[in-house]
Enzyme design. Structure first.
Site, PDB file in Angstrom:
ATOM      1  N   GLU A  46     -35.162  40.364  44.518  1.00 30.39           N
ATOM      2  CA  GLU A  46     -34.964  41.266  45.413  1.00 30.39           C
ATOM      3  C   GLU A  46     -35.545  43.116  44.972  1.00 30.39           C
ATOM      4  O   GLU A  46     -36.291  43.274  43.880  1.00 30.39           O
ATOM      5  CB  GLU A  46     -33.347  42.134  45.219  1.00 30.39           C
ATOM      6  CG  GLU A  46     -32.591  42.241  46.183  1.00 30.39           C
ATOM      7  CD  GLU A  46     -32.053  40.812  46.106  1.00 30.39           C
ATOM      8  OE1 GLU A  46     -31.571  41.034  47.727  1.00 30.39           O
ATOM      9  OE2 GLU A  46     -31.835  40.085  45.645  1.00 30.39           O
ATOM     10  N   THR A  47     -35.747  43.671  45.977  1.00 33.12           N
ATOM     11  CA  THR A  47     -36.976  45.183  45.876  1.00 33.12           C
ATOM     12  C   THR A  47     -35.944  46.120  46.655  1.00 33.12           C
ATOM     13  O   THR A  47     -35.251  46.129  47.923  1.00 33.12           O
ATOM     14  CB  THR A  47     -38.421  45.435  46.584  1.00 33.12           C
ATOM     15  OG1 THR A  47     -38.999  43.992  46.229  1.00 33.12           O
ATOM     16  CG2 THR A  47     -38.679  46.141  46.026  1.00 33.12           C
TER      17      THR A  47
END
Length: 288
Positions: A46-47
């Site tokens: 995830e970013t």
């Protein structure tokens, strides 16, 4: 143009354990397509992108921000570990002075707060319902082979399938299980599953003492074969195991290779508080 970016390992206090998330601080709006390009470049599960809701907002003083999450493949509606990572950046690097931070997200408003060396996430609690084996039999076979499945549940709100393995299995069996999550894509015929949780009741003896349940989580539908530690999956697991164990306070461990621990507290308003530690391992800037 440069964007401050950080990598934070969530649900652990040791670097290179737990679940890593990249966190970007956006002073200005970003071109829509750049969110996905950056997340693909970072190539973490995830970013997160924290954005100001008003021009006068300040990462040090404001208490409410926008927050979005992207996997390397697409945007997702909820991510616990990247929310914890985002709060860690604001509280500990930006020295945000508020006791509670609110994030406006695709899953509504999410609140986070500091509690000693933990960050507490306030997440929705998702119910599960009995799932017929014949409908997902091929997927179960791809996940656990001939292992004994004790219970099978589905969470329609999150599109997660919960597979509880027999209580006769030890934690080590779940840890050592070889899973080829890529096979799930062709084995899942219903179109309704977007995440698969394997879970096991805790053992009160030996090194396992204190953990109420264990899990692993797979989401190849979102480009994540196995997620190291998953807050959103525990918003489902918390509901299930609270019902099974008759407890509202629990300690969970996700048995991925990196591993991570989550402290769980169910509230009586249909929400769950999930607390974890963190380690900030990288600080830098992206050049656009």
């Amino acid at each position: 143009m440069q964007i401050p970016i950080f990598t934070v390992d969530a649900f652990t206090n040791r670097p290179y354990c737990g679940n890593p998330a990249a966190v970007c601080l956006l002073e200005n709006d970003l071109d829509e397509g750049l969110h996905q390009k950056i997340a693909t470049e970072m190539n973490l599960s995830e970013t997160a992108f924290i954005r100001k809701l008003h021009p006068a907002d300040d990462f040090t003083k404001s208490s409410c921000f926008g927050l979005r999450w992207f996997t390397p493949a697409n945007e997702v509606p909820l991510c616990g570990h990247a929310t914890l990572a985002s709060a860690a950046v604001l509280f500990h690097l930006q020295k945000n002075t508020n006791s509670v931070l609110t994030f406006v997200t695709l899953s509504g408003e999410l609140k986070t707060r500091r509690e000693k060396d933990h960050i507490v996430l306030d997440l929705p609690l998702y119910s599960t319902y009995p799932q017929a084996l014949d409908e997902v039999g091929e997927l179960i076979k791809a996940a656990v082979g001939d292992m004994i499945v004790q219970d099978l549940r589905y969470s329609p709100d999150t599109k997660k399938l919960l597979v509880r393995l027999s209580d006769t299995y030890e934690r080590s069996v779940l840890e050592k299980l070889q899973v080829n999550a890529q096979q799930f894509l062709s084995a899942e015929k219903t179109g309704k599953v977007k995440g698969l949780i394997l879970t096991l009741k805790g053992n009160s003896s030996g090194k396992d003492k204190g953990h109420d349940f264990y899990s692993r989580y797979f989401a190849p539908w979102y480009g994540v074969l196995e997620d190291p530690v998953t807050g959103s999956a525990h918003a489902v697991l918390s509901s299930y195991w609270s019902e099974q164990l008759g407890k509202t306070e629990m300690l969970a461990f996700q048995c991925s290779r990196r591993g991570g621990e989550l402290k769980i507290s169910l509230r009586n308003d249909g929400r769950v508080e999930i607390a974890g530690q963190f380690a900030i391992v990288l600080k830098g800037n992206l050049t656009l």
